[in-house]
Scaffold this motif. Structure first.
Motif, PDB file in Angstrom:
ATOM      1  N   PRO A  35       8.552   1.106  -6.694  1.00 31.97           N
ATOM      2  CA  PRO A  35       8.478  -0.356  -6.588  1.00 31.97           C
ATOM      3  C   PRO A  35       8.582  -0.812  -5.140  1.00 31.97           C
ATOM      4  O   PRO A  35       9.257  -0.174  -4.322  1.00 31.97           O
ATOM      5  N   VAL A  36       7.928  -1.918  -4.821  1.00 31.27           N
ATOM      6  CA  VAL A  36       8.036  -2.506  -3.490  1.00 31.27           C
ATOM      7  C   VAL A  36       9.490  -2.766  -3.130  1.00 31.27           C
ATOM      8  O   VAL A  36       9.910  -2.551  -1.984  1.00 31.27           O
ATOM      9  N   ALA A  37      10.275  -3.220  -4.106  1.00 31.63           N
ATOM     10  CA  ALA A  37      11.678  -3.543  -3.835  1.00 31.63           C
ATOM     11  C   ALA A  37      12.460  -2.338  -3.329  1.00 31.63           C
ATOM     12  O   ALA A  37      13.455  -2.488  -2.613  1.00 31.63           O
ATOM     13  N   GLU A  38      12.032  -1.127  -3.689  1.00 30.09           N
ATOM     14  CA  GLU A  38      12.725   0.069  -3.206  1.00 30.09           C
ATOM     15  C   GLU A  38      12.528   0.245  -1.707  1.00 30.09           C
ATOM     16  O   GLU A  38      13.383   0.811  -1.018  1.00 30.09           O
ATOM     17  N   LEU A  39      11.420  -0.256  -1.195  1.00 32.84           N
ATOM     18  CA  LEU A  39      11.169  -0.173   0.240  1.00 32.84           C
ATOM     19  C   LEU A  39      11.788  -1.341   1.002  1.00 32.84           C
ATOM     20  O   LEU A  39      12.226  -1.180   2.137  1.00 32.84           O
ATOM     21  N   THR A  40      11.809  -2.519   0.393  1.00 40.07           N
ATOM     22  CA  THR A  40      12.392  -3.673   1.077  1.00 40.07           C
ATOM     23  C   THR A  40      13.914  -3.717   0.949  1.00 40.07           C
ATOM     24  O   THR A  40      14.578  -4.431   1.693  1.00 40.07           O
ATOM     25  N   GLY A  41      14.462  -2.948  -0.024  1.00 34.55           N
ATOM     26  CA  GLY A  41      15.909  -2.903  -0.180  1.00 34.55           C
ATOM     27  C   GLY A  41      16.471  -3.987  -1.074  1.00 34.55           C
ATOM     28  O   GLY A  41      17.687  -4.191  -1.128  1.00 34.55           O
ATOM     29  N   GLN A  42      15.595  -4.698  -1.777  1.00 30.05           N
ATOM     30  CA  GLN A  42      16.079  -5.760  -2.656  1.00 30.05           C
ATOM     31  C   GLN A  42      16.626  -5.183  -3.957  1.00 30.05           C
ATOM     32  O   GLN A  42      16.150  -4.148  -4.429  1.00 30.05           O
ATOM     33  N   PRO A  43      17.582  -5.888  -4.578  1.00 27.26           N
ATOM     34  CA  PRO A  43      18.295  -7.052  -4.038  1.00 27.26           C
ATOM     35  C   PRO A  43      19.301  -6.621  -2.968  1.00 27.26           C
ATOM     36  O   PRO A  43      19.768  -5.490  -2.975  1.00 27.26           O
ATOM     37  N   ALA A  48       0.828  -1.210   0.000  1.00 21.60           N
ATOM     38  CA  ALA A  48       0.000   0.000   0.000  1.00 21.60           C
ATOM     39  C   ALA A  48       0.862   1.261   0.000  1.00 21.60           C
ATOM     40  O   ALA A  48       0.569   2.239  -0.704  1.00 21.60           O
ATOM     41  N   LEU A  49       1.927   1.263   0.786  1.00 20.42           N
ATOM     42  CA  LEU A  49       2.810   2.426   0.845  1.00 20.42           C
ATOM     43  C   LEU A  49       3.552   2.619  -0.473  1.00 20.42           C
ATOM     44  O   LEU A  49       3.719   3.752  -0.941  1.00 20.42           O
ATOM     45  N   ALA A  50       3.987   1.523  -1.083  1.00 21.69           N
ATOM     46  CA  ALA A  50       4.686   1.627  -2.369  1.00 21.69           C
ATOM     47  C   ALA A  50       3.767   2.208  -3.441  1.00 21.69           C
ATOM     48  O   ALA A  50       4.182   3.057  -4.241  1.00 21.69           O
ATOM     49  N   ARG A  51       2.512   1.763  -3.454  1.00 26.25           N
ATOM     50  CA  ARG A  51       1.564   2.297  -4.436  1.00 26.25           C
ATOM     51  C   ARG A  51       1.335   3.791  -4.207  1.00 26.25           C
ATOM     52  O   ARG A  51       1.310   4.581  -5.147  1.00 26.25           O
ATOM     53  N   ALA A  52       1.176   4.186  -2.940  1.00 23.32           N
ATOM     54  CA  ALA A  52       0.933   5.592  -2.631  1.00 23.32           C
ATOM     55  C   ALA A  52       2.139   6.463  -2.994  1.00 23.32           C
ATOM     56  O   ALA A  52       1.978   7.625  -3.405  1.00 23.32           O
TER      57      ALA A  52
END
Length: 394
Positions: free
Chosen positions: A63-71, A55-59
């Motif tokens: 990309p979700v990966a930018e928030l999780t730090g992947q890779p 939800a935060l990534a969409r807002a």
């Protein structure tokens, strides 16, 4: 206490929010995530669930990966895995060049046998061995398909592309995994294989699940099921259909549609009554155990953590069940136990996940978020907990 490092999901959320010049309350309004949750996530005192991260990534339009730090590049370099990605990328890029004059493929059945072995190694989570071997296998299978041009040769090539998807996904290269899926569909079309196309839509739906785009994921499931409707009746078709329903159950649960999630689980249950255990059919791990594991996942995604943990306690995971799925299941159980305040049990589940599949566990964002939550909990943890964090690289 907050995390000892600024490199956690909450810190990335705060940074992205400030770049967008949003206050926490403005982000709460845009994302439909509560202000208190955002505050606690940014401070590192609450682990961010996959649905919150999505939800935060969409807002934030990132990309979700930018928030999780992947890779997780530092850990990949330490494990000498980062250098294995570029050869895979290059192998995926030559799909349409025809036979490679410098590659002399073996007989097709030998190529097919090795493609199956790579799938088995992925399920065993021996990612380094697979990533090392995969580029040459893709080059060989590509040349074999262009030279032989039989349905079987294209199916084998599709299998190698599917393995590329598995490896790049598990190591956090989500942009590359979408390329692998496109190549898989291209090969499936050449093979005139609707079941392979249906399997590809299932994997594509999972990619959208990870990206927090549940509506698109559910559309892909519907498209996959429609594709399978055009395939001849077979156990293989049933297995692919059942797995699509399992994927849909998690998509619906994460979007908080519990009735739809239950409907998909019930349909998968009906299908598994026909197929029985079918873990090796397209290496989807489909069968009674997978239906049970997805029931746990669907409950957890709806924040029904006590029900998820209770359901998990009734499951018996066979010793020969794919390690990749077993490890993922224990990571999900750990998250549910954390939210119930059962920190010791949660850490034991993380340790179990690591014991079953260390390479996969190390690069699993859910494991890292759960560890962060345990570290922030005001409970005494054993010395092995710090060793686990050092191993994760957090």
């Amino acid at each position: 206490m907050p995390l000892h490092t600024d490199e956690h999901t909450g810190a990335r959320v705060a940074h992205a929010r400030k770049v967008r010049r949003l206050t926490q309350r403005e982000l709460a309004d845009l994302s439909h995530v509560s202000y208190s949750t955002i505050t606690k996530v940014e401070q590192g005192v609450m682990p961010a669930s996959p649905s919150v991260i999505g939800a935060l990534a969409r807002a934030l339009s990132i990309p979700v990966a930018e928030l999780t730090g992947q890779p997780y590049l530092e850990e990949l370099r330490r494990d000498q895995l980062d250098g294995l990605i570029q050869p895979i990328r290059e192998a995926l890029d030559v799909y349409d060049l025809g036979p490679d004059p410098d590659v002399a493929p073996r007989v097709l059945e030998d190529v097919a046998r090795d493609a199956e072995q790579l799938c088995a190694l992925v399920r065993a989570t021996d990612l380094k061995a697979v990533a090392t071997t995969l580029p040459s296998r893709i080059h060989e299978a590509t040349t074999a398909a262009h030279s032989d041009a039989s349905d079987r040769s294209w199916q084998v090539l599709a299998s190698t592309y599917r393995t590329a998807y598995d490896v790049t996904t598990k190591l956090g290269y989500h942009d590359l995994c979408t390329v692998a899926l496109d190549r898989m569909e291209w090969a499936a079309q050449h093979a005139s294989d609707p079941v392979l196309s249906g399997v590809r839509q299932y994997m594509r739906a999972l990619a959208y699940l990870r990206a927090g785009q549940y509506r698109t994921g559910k559309r892909l499931v519907s498209l996959g099921l429609a594709t399978l409707d055009g395939a001849p009746s077979s156990r293989e078709r049933d297995v692919a259909s059942g797995q699509l329903h399992l994927g849909a159950s998690v998509l619906c649960a994460r979007s908080q549609d519990g009735d739809a999630a239950q409907g998909h689980l019930d349909e998968a249950e009906r299908i598994v009554a026909r197929t029985g255990p079918a873990e090796r059919v397209h290496w989807l791990a489909f069968g009674p155990t997978n239906v049970g594991v997805h029931r746990v996942a669907a409950l957890a995604e709806q924040d029904l953590y006590p029900e998820a943990v209770e359901t998990a306690s009734t499951l018996t995971i066979p010793e020969n069940w794919p390690k990749s799925r077993t490890s993922h299941h224990y990571a999900e159980v750990a998250r549910a136990q954390l939210w119930m305040g059962r920190t010791e049990s949660a850490f034991k589940s993380l340790q179990h996940a690591r014991k079953v599949a260390p390479q996969q566990t190390k690069y699993h964002p859910l494991v890292r978020e759960t560890y962060a939550g345990l570290e922030s909990a005001k409970r005494r943890m054993p010395e092995t907990f710090l060793n686990f964090g050092a191993w994760l690289g957090v």
